[in-house]
Design a protein around this motif. Structure first.
Motif, PDB file in Angstrom:
ATOM      1  N   TRP A   1     -34.683 -15.821  72.352  1.00 46.69           N
ATOM      2  CA  TRP A   1     -33.494 -16.651  72.113  1.00 46.69           C
ATOM      3  C   TRP A   1     -32.594 -15.924  71.133  1.00 46.69           C
ATOM      4  O   TRP A   1     -32.989 -15.658  70.008  1.00 46.69           O
ATOM      5  N   LEU A   2     -31.376 -15.607  71.570  1.00 45.29           N
ATOM      6  CA  LEU A   2     -30.436 -14.922  70.690  1.00 45.29           C
ATOM      7  C   LEU A   2     -29.953 -15.866  69.593  1.00 45.29           C
ATOM      8  O   LEU A   2     -29.678 -17.038  69.841  1.00 45.29           O
TER       9      LEU A   2
ATOM     10  N   ARG B   1     -32.573 -12.024  67.356  1.00 45.13           N
ATOM     11  CA  ARG B   1     -33.167 -13.041  68.214  1.00 45.13           C
ATOM     12  C   ARG B   1     -34.349 -13.696  67.523  1.00 45.13           C
ATOM     13  O   ARG B   1     -34.868 -13.210  66.531  1.00 45.13           O
TER      14      ARG B   1
ATOM     15  N   ILE C   1     -23.888 -20.192  70.977  1.00 42.91           N
ATOM     16  CA  ILE C   1     -24.922 -19.283  71.477  1.00 42.91           C
ATOM     17  C   ILE C   1     -25.875 -19.988  72.439  1.00 42.91           C
ATOM     18  O   ILE C   1     -26.515 -19.342  73.273  1.00 42.91           O
TER      19      ILE C   1
ATOM     20  N   CYS D   1     -24.806 -12.839  69.112  1.00 48.78           N
ATOM     21  CA  CYS D   1     -24.609 -11.762  70.079  1.00 48.78           C
ATOM     22  C   CYS D   1     -23.124 -11.555  70.312  1.00 48.78           C
ATOM     23  O   CYS D   1     -22.415 -12.492  70.687  1.00 48.78           O
TER      24      CYS D   1
ATOM     25  N   HIS E   1     -29.620  -7.220  76.129  1.00 48.60           N
ATOM     26  CA  HIS E   1     -29.096  -8.221  75.185  1.00 48.60           C
ATOM     27  C   HIS E   1     -30.183  -8.645  74.204  1.00 48.60           C
ATOM     28  O   HIS E   1     -29.969  -8.661  72.997  1.00 48.60           O
ATOM     29  N   TYR E   2     -31.346  -9.013  74.738  1.00 47.31           N
ATOM     30  CA  TYR E   2     -32.415  -9.486  73.866  1.00 47.31           C
ATOM     31  C   TYR E   2     -33.002  -8.371  73.004  1.00 47.31           C
ATOM     32  O   TYR E   2     -33.520  -8.632  71.923  1.00 47.31           O
TER      33      TYR E   2
ATOM     34  N   GLN F   1     -30.953 -16.719  80.412  1.00 48.77           N
ATOM     35  CA  GLN F   1     -32.248 -17.126  80.960  1.00 48.77           C
ATOM     36  C   GLN F   1     -32.163 -17.301  82.477  1.00 48.77           C
ATOM     37  O   GLN F   1     -33.052 -16.858  83.212  1.00 48.77           O
TER      38      GLN F   1
ATOM     39  N   TYR G   1     -24.850 -19.574  76.055  1.00 55.26           N
ATOM     40  CA  TYR G   1     -24.965 -18.142  76.332  1.00 55.26           C
ATOM     41  C   TYR G   1     -26.426 -17.789  76.628  1.00 55.26           C
ATOM     42  O   TYR G   1     -26.721 -17.072  77.590  1.00 55.26           O
ATOM     43  N   ASN G   2     -27.337 -18.287  75.797  1.00 58.42           N
ATOM     44  CA  ASN G   2     -28.763 -18.070  76.045  1.00 58.42           C
ATOM     45  C   ASN G   2     -29.191 -18.663  77.379  1.00 58.42           C
ATOM     46  O   ASN G   2     -29.984 -18.054  78.105  1.00 58.42           O
TER      47      ASN G   2
END
Length: 179
Positions: free
Chosen positions: A94-95, A86, A106, A98, A80-81, A114, A109-110
């Protein structure tokens, strides 16, 4: 006393990740191919089974399986990252956007990602006797997920344009705006 607390947290975090994607209207992986109900049902059954097994199998019995699962959890976070726009926040990746999730949506979601990262690392330590399985799974899964994710996302976008529904509403709006 339940076993594999970190692995169980990882399982819950992954389920939360997928549930959040569904709740905010960007779908779930696999829905573009098999439909939303079968995809959600499959994830729910796998989650329940894995969570139960992680709480019942003492180490080192099952360590390979759970080390591989934690490697996959870590690979999902890394992909993802590595795949989406990001920045950093307090030194953490930190996105910004996405899979159609952006703005205030978001942030949770982040946070889920994490927690998933921490749980995956804890799970790898928890299943230390089979750490190679976790590492190998992660090394194989990151490139596979980076290759598969944009293709699945494009299929979900096309499906949202052709068949908008409650579960892909954010993607349908994105398609109407011409994103």
């Amino acid at each position: 006393m339940p076993y594999r607390r970190w692995t169980r947290l990882g399982i819950v975090a992954v389920a939360s990740h997928l549930g959040y994607e569904l709740a905010v209207g960007v779908g779930v992986p696999g829905a573009s191919r098999i439909g939303v109900r079968p995809a959600v049902t499959g994830y729910a059954l796998a989650t329940a089974g894995a969570y139960r097994a992680a709480g019942r199998l003492p180490g080192p019995r099952g360590d390979r399986r759970f080390a591989a699962a934690n490697g996959l959890f870590a690979a999902a976070v890394i992909s993802h990252y590595a795949s989406w726009q990001r920045t950093t926040w307090h030194g953490l990746p930190w996105l910004v956007e996405c899979e159609g999730i952006e703005g205030v949506l978001i942030v949770p979601y982040n946070m889920v990602l994490q927690v998933s990262a921490v749980a995956a690392m804890g799970g790898l330590v928890e299943n230390l006797s089979a750490w190679r399985w976790g590492l190998a799974t992660g090394l194989l899964a990151v490139p596979a997920l980076r290759w598969l994710t944009p293709r699945e996302y494009n299929r979900l976008l096309a499906q949202a344009a052709a068949q908008p529904g409650w579960w892909n509403r954010r993607l349908a709006i994105r398609m109407r705006r011409g994103a």
